[in-house]
Design an enzyme around this catalytic site. Structure first.
Site, PDB file in Angstrom:
ATOM      1  N   ASP A  69       0.835  -1.197   0.000  1.00 24.85           N
ATOM      2  CA  ASP A  69       0.000   0.000   0.000  1.00 24.85           C
ATOM      3  C   ASP A  69       0.877   1.257   0.000  1.00 24.85           C
ATOM      4  OD1 ASP A  69      -2.357   1.479   0.049  1.00 24.85           O
ATOM      5  OD2 ASP A  69      -3.278   0.207   1.584  1.00 24.85           O
TER       6      ASP A  69
ATOM      7  N   ASP B  26     -10.774   2.935  -3.628  1.00 20.55           N
ATOM      8  CA  ASP B  26     -11.160   1.642  -3.068  1.00 20.55           C
ATOM      9  C   ASP B  26     -12.598   1.307  -3.442  1.00 20.55           C
ATOM     10  OD1 ASP B  26      -8.706   1.701  -1.864  1.00 20.55           O
ATOM     11  OD2 ASP B  26      -9.453   1.697   0.195  1.00 20.55           O
TER      12      ASP B  26
END
Length: 431
Positions: free
Chosen positions: A159, A219
């Protein structure tokens, strides 16, 4: 908008993707299960032991993936996301799993997953902390890469939180080098462009040389608005992102949320069909222990998976928008074509669509064979350029078809006819 579609189609068909990360992995889009969207950062194992982020959850998912046909269908990775580590590194500076929730440690979990014939994925962050506040890898890339290799991990989702955006590229490249240095084959899933788009256009040549797949946009959530916004972003940026995809490196629009709570069945079919058209990783985030039969059947549909995993390795794209329909196409091996019709209206009933409106319908000159994959499998038989093939598409639903021409190569037909098709449809198509 579907901008300069005819030029994009020609470009994608004749131009090879940039050089891929040379680790021999992700030659086809990755398939598996990832915990985040469904189970987020639930660490309360005292009151919710069946759903908290613990070794038990991943072992149970691995068991179900073997028992219920997921492994046989092609899903092979069981992936841990954020919230697995201890809040502190160990005395040697290494990441360590939370001892209460992972009493056996990650190596034991990897051994268990491997015993089922599956692979284990893990999560870390390029910055000082993960998105949930756990220790990040900045300053520890080689240590963490070696730790993951020692644990026999097969995939790393890396990430991009808690990191100065100007250092993102350097960080992702350094972790890629660190993984390669271990000598262990670890698939590398990046979020580099996702965090860079807010500041500048990412360098997709460098990203493809560094990562096996990469997140570009927001997301996914368990809602049609979320899924549709991801599709809209992909269409708006397809001239940039589509050419970068191919064997060894793929654009990742995020998880499949099929089998959860927020999508109708038509919307679930749309996500599955269009993720396959986009050659996207198929990483489910759901509860495989308790999934409705229709969602399971959709996720295991061998015909859709065959499109996803097609060996030609070309990402599909939106070719036109007409009357609240989106037309998507993906070139397939053996001169075939996959096409999808998305009804973007979310009101009313099913609407008729003439398949001959597709820019690439000219591959049916002189003849082609058409097979409907969704919403139900149906052989539609031999068609010609002048056939009036009509499909019915529900609101926010998608019809998915494959077309096999009887003569002429797909590439030749695109080269000869794409500009002519574009000109004829210019008045009706949003470009």
């Amino acid at each position: 908008m579907c901008r300069a579609v005819f030029l994009l189609a020609l470009f994608v068909l004749i131009r090879p993707a940039a050089e891929a990360l040379d680790n021999g992995l992700a030659l086809k889009p990755t398939m598996g299960w990832l915990h985040w969207e469904r189970f987020v950062c639930n660490i309360d194992c005292d009151t919710d032991p069946n759903n908290c982020i613990s070794e038990r959850l991943y072992m149970q998912m691995a068991d179900v993936m073997v028992k219920e046909g997921w492994k046989e269908a092609g899903y092979e990775y069981v992936c841990i996301d954020d919230c697995w580590p201890s809040r502190q590194r160990d005395a040697q500076g290494r990441l360590q799993a939370d001892p209460r929730r992972f009493p056996g440690g990650i190596k034991k979990l990897a051994d268990y997953v491997h015993s089922k014939g599956l692979k284990l994925g893990i999560y870390a962050d390029v910055g000082t902390n993960t998105c949930a506040g756990y220790p990040g890898s900045l300053g520890n890339y080689e240590t963490d890469a070696q730790t993951f290799a020692d644990w026999d991990v097969d995939l790393l989702k890396f990430d991009g939180c808690s990191m100065n955006w100007t250092l993102l590229g350097e960080g992702y490249v350094n972790m890629s080098k660190a993984l390669n240095k271990t000598g262990k084959s670890i698939l590398y899933s990046c979020e580099w462009p996702l965090y860079e788009w807010a500041f500048k256009k990412p360098n997709y040549t460098a990203i493809r040389e560094t990562c096996n797949h990469w997140r570009n946009s927001a997301d996914v959530f368990d809602s049609w608005n979320s899924v549709k916004s991801i599709l809209d972003w992909a269409v708006d940026h397809q001239d940039i992102i589509v050419p970068s995809a191919g064997p060894g490196g793929w654009n990742d629009p995020d998880m499949l949320v099929i089998g959860n709570f927020g999508l109708s069945h038509d919307q679930q079919e749309s996500q599955m069909a269009l993720w396959a058209i986009m050659a996207a990783p198929l990483l489910m985030s759901n509860d495989l222990r308790d999934i409705c039969p229709r969602s399971k059947e959709l996720l295991q549909n061998k015909h859709i998976i065959a499109i996803s995993q097609d060996p030609l390795g070309k990402q599909g794209y939106c070719t036109a928008k007409v009357d609240s329909f989106e037309m998507w196409e993906r070139p397939l091996s053996k001169n075939r074509l996959a096409i999808a019709v998305l009804n973007t209206q979310d009101i009313g009933g099913a609407r008729r669509f003439f398949v001959s409106a597709f820019p690439s319908w000219k591959i049916c000159d002189p003849q082609c064979n058409v097979t409907q994959i969704l919403p139900q499998y149906k052989e539609m038989g031999v068609q010609t350029l002048h056939s009036k093939v009509v499909v019915s598409v529900n609101p926010s639903g998608t019809t998915l078809l494959t077309i096999t021409p009887f003569s002429s190569s797909l590439k030749r037909v695109h080269n000869l006819h794409w500009q002519d098709t574009y000109i004829k449809r210019k008045q009706a198509t949003v470009l």
